[in-house]
Design a protein around this motif. Structure first.
Motif, PDB file in Angstrom:
ATOM      1  N   TRP A 199      -0.519   6.390   7.794  1.00 51.28           N
ATOM      2  CA  TRP A 199      -0.728   6.075   6.208  1.00 51.28           C
ATOM      3  C   TRP A 199       0.475   6.747   5.515  1.00 51.28           C
ATOM      4  O   TRP A 199       1.180   6.370   4.762  1.00 51.28           O
TER       5      TRP A 199
ATOM      6  N   PHE B 102     -14.027   0.493  13.889  1.00 48.23           N
ATOM      7  CA  PHE B 102     -14.916   0.856  12.995  1.00 48.23           C
ATOM      8  C   PHE B 102     -15.021  -0.249  11.740  1.00 48.23           C
ATOM      9  O   PHE B 102     -15.463  -0.051  10.812  1.00 48.23           O
TER      10      PHE B 102
ATOM     11  N   PHE C  10       0.905  -0.875  -0.087  1.00 48.39           N
ATOM     12  CA  PHE C  10       0.003  -0.010   0.091  1.00 48.39           C
ATOM     13  C   PHE C  10       0.791   1.201  -0.045  1.00 48.39           C
ATOM     14  O   PHE C  10       2.039   1.152   0.831  1.00 48.39           O
TER      15      PHE C  10
ATOM     16  N   GLU D  56      -1.651  11.559   6.175  1.00 57.00           N
ATOM     17  CA  GLU D  56      -2.679  11.917   5.130  1.00 57.00           C
ATOM     18  C   GLU D  56      -3.890  13.055   5.560  1.00 57.00           C
ATOM     19  O   GLU D  56      -4.650  13.465   4.455  1.00 57.00           O
TER      20      GLU D  56
HETATM   21  O1  H79 Z   1      -6.245   5.998   3.727  1.00 54.75           O
HETATM   22  C1  H79 Z   1      -6.177   5.565   5.100  1.00 54.75           C
HETATM   23  C2  H79 Z   1      -6.871   6.644   6.121  1.00 54.75           C
HETATM   24  O2  H79 Z   1      -6.667   8.034   5.535  1.00 54.75           O
HETATM   25  C3  H79 Z   1      -8.127   6.204   5.843  1.00 54.75           C
HETATM   26  N1  H79 Z   1      -8.390   4.858   5.258  1.00 54.75           N
HETATM   27  C4  H79 Z   1      -6.904   4.555   5.434  1.00 54.75           C
HETATM   28  C5  H79 Z   1      -6.753   3.417   4.446  1.00 54.75           C
HETATM   29  C6  H79 Z   1      -8.990   6.355   6.791  1.00 54.75           C
HETATM   30  N2  H79 Z   1      -9.502   7.513   7.216  1.00 54.75           N
HETATM   31  N3  H79 Z   1     -10.220   7.582   8.355  1.00 54.75           N
HETATM   32  N4  H79 Z   1     -10.139   6.392   8.797  1.00 54.75           N
HETATM   33  C7  H79 Z   1      -9.239   5.670   7.929  1.00 54.75           C
HETATM   34  C8  H79 Z   1     -10.497   5.994  10.283  1.00 54.75           C
HETATM   35  C9  H79 Z   1     -12.003   5.997   9.895  1.00 54.75           C
HETATM   36  C10 H79 Z   1     -12.729   6.436  11.104  1.00 54.75           C
HETATM   37  C11 H79 Z   1     -14.031   6.303  11.163  1.00 54.75           C
HETATM   38 FE1  H79 Z   1     -15.212   7.985  11.639  1.00 54.75          FE
HETATM   39  C12 H79 Z   1     -14.698   6.159  12.215  1.00 54.75           C
HETATM   40  C13 H79 Z   1     -14.785   6.796   9.943  1.00 54.75           C
HETATM   41  C14 H79 Z   1     -16.097   6.617  10.512  1.00 54.75           C
HETATM   42  C15 H79 Z   1     -16.083   6.482  11.940  1.00 54.75           C
HETATM   43  C16 H79 Z   1     -13.750   9.551  11.687  1.00 54.75           C
HETATM   44  C17 H79 Z   1     -14.412   9.410  12.723  1.00 54.75           C
HETATM   45  C18 H79 Z   1     -14.467   9.848  10.588  1.00 54.75           C
HETATM   46  C19 H79 Z   1     -15.890   9.882  11.079  1.00 54.75           C
HETATM   47  C20 H79 Z   1     -15.829   9.725  12.044  1.00 54.75           C
END
Ligand code: H79
Length: 446
Positions: A287, A266, A48, A61
């Motif tokens: 990441w 999650f 990745f 990121e």
């Molecule tokens: O690309 C990487 C991260 O930037 C992206 N996925 C990976 C592969 C990622 N973004 N957020 N997350 C992973 C964590 C997600 C958190 C979550 Fe929520 C909990 C999504 C829904 C509930 C954060 C908190 C966003 C909304 C509430």
């Protein structure tokens, strides 16, 4: 669909005077996709790559969101992105040394900046930055030359595009107008996906992320997935929406967790019984490039993840966050090189396997290929390892490294293996158990 059901459905439709094959559009999966799913399940190990404008700030990121950077300021930041040392051939050579079978790279992350040349917006690396090149094109060419499949990560969430409206759960007041046209946003995404699937040769698939920002929005997934499958019948749809798989999707992927586990908080505990599985994992805690995050997992821990993923029937998609100049920090390259060296010895117990007859345990995991079961002993202090019955008679057992014979005691209630001594340089003692027939718990299809 199994053959019997297919035949019955066809017979029913024929009796009713309908067209037999076409009517099953949602259920039917093209032969190319089924073959690609099998390829994917065999691949077991992917790289990745999170790389973009955010890499410049060295804080992951999500930095635009975490530091509440305004769109106009981030747009300026993007004008300075110039990764002069980017070398696609060197990246792919590293991937090859690591033993990965595919690369999944961010084509556009939540910041909305396109890392490829696109006609859908000027906000892309070729038109917005002094770099001017298309790194994804260079990477695609290098991957094709090396026989490594390339997947594109694609964010459905967008913190920049004005038509990402109404905004979702991660929105903040960043200077965008309080209006927009959602159908135009969907058309923009479909136009970009069309480019990614027509200009870069064979693509392994599209890895979607960010739908969880607006889980109930009218995403029109059937249209987007249909477009992908029409443009490249062998491309896989890998959705990181943290939900049960839907029609049109090909892989169930789990973020920072093995299938069914939910330490991240999650993920869904539901695990698909027929789609290939994948676990994505950071090598440290970030990441995108994070200049202060030195919490790197050890090689022993990473081997453990690869083995436990395989024991769960899943691939490991292991992340690196290259630096903004295009180089890759030595913490990443050293670990990838070590994993490649490990796979050069133990790869036969990983590649092309499926989950084994004994589900993962505290001590390790099992994989299998045909009549051969691989017992992966990661953490077990005793000289004897008791196992439940393997579902088939044992012909012979030996240590993978060095081929020494392993004494086995087989009774009606189980199997006991006499293990070779543990050593500090061997994170996984692999015992090869050759049986006289396929274990009963073998599930076909993935
Ligand atoms: O690309 C990487 C991260 O930037 C992206 N996925 C990976 C592969 C990622 N973004 N957020 N997350 C992973 C964590 C997600 C958190 C979550 Fe929520 C909990 C999504 C829904 C509930 C954060 C908190 C966003 C909304 C509430």
């Amino acid at each position: 669909m199994n053959r019997l059901r297919a035949a019955l459905t066809a017979a029913t439709l024929l009796a009713a005077g309908g067209a037999p094959a076409r009517a099953q559009a949602v259920d039917s999966v093209a032969a190319e996709r089924l073959a690609a799913r099998r390829w994917f399940a065999d691949a077991k190990f992917g790289l990745f790559i999170h790389w973009g404008v955010y890499s410049q700030l060295g804080a992951g990121e999500w930095v635009m969101h975490n530091r509440k950077i305004a769109v106009a300021d981030y747009e300026w930041l993007a004008t300075t992105f110039n990764p002069a040392k980017f070398d696609a051939v060197a990246w792919v050579a590293l991937a090859q040394r690591a033993g990965v079978r595919y690369i999944t790279i961010t084509s556009r992350h939540h910041d909305g900046f396109s890392m490829f040349k696109t006609g859908a917006t000027r906000y892309n690396i070729a038109d917005w930055t002094p770099f001017r090149r298309d790194p994804l094109h260079e990477l695609a060419d290098a991957c094709h030359a090396a026989g490594i499949k390339l997947f594109f990560y694609y964010s459905q969430l967008d913190w920049h595009h004005p038509d990402y409206w109404p905004r979702g759960g991660t929105a903040w007041n960043n200077g965008r107008p309080d209006q927009g046209d959602w159908s135009r946003y969907l058309a923009f995404m479909n136009a970009q996906l069309t480019e990614l699937l027509t200009r870069y040769g064979d693509v392994g698939g599209i890895w979607f992320d960010g739908m969880w920002d607006k889980p109930d929005a009218p995403w029109q997934l059937d249209t987007t997935y249909g477009l992908i499958h029409r443009l490249q019948p062998g491309a896989l749809v890998v959705p990181n929406h943290h939900q049960r798989p839907r029609p049109g999707e090909d892989v169930q992927t789990f973020e920072q967790d093995l299938p069914g586990a939910n330490s991240a908080g999650f993920n869904t505990s539901y695990v698909s019984g027929d789609l290939p599985l994948e676990t994505s994992l950071t090598m440290n805690g970030s990441w995108g490039f994070n200049i202060t995050d030195k919490e790197f997992k050890s090689v022993r821990t990473l081997v453990g993840y690869l083995v436990r993923a395989a024991g769960n029937g899943a691939n490991l998609l292991l992340n690196i966050g290259p630096r903004p100049d295009g180089t890759i920090s030595p913490e990443f390259t050293a670990r990838l090189d070590s994993l490649g060296a490990w796979l050069a010895v133990y790869g036969s117990a990983i590649y092309g396997t499926r989950r084994g007859p004994v589900s993962p345990r505290g001590w390790g995991a099992t994989t299998r290929r045909g009549d051969t079961v691989f017992v992966h002993v990661l953490d077990w202090p005793d000289p004897l390892l008791p196992l439940p019955p393997l579902g088939a008679r044992i012909r012979t057992a030996y240590v993978l490294r060095g081929r020494a014979v392993v004494p086995v005691v087989e009774t009606a209630v189980g199997v006991t293996l006499a293990l070779p001594p543990a050593s500090a340089d061997e994170p996984d003692r692999v015992i090869v158990v050759v049986t006289s027939g396929s274990p009963a718990s073998n599930r076909s299809g993935r």
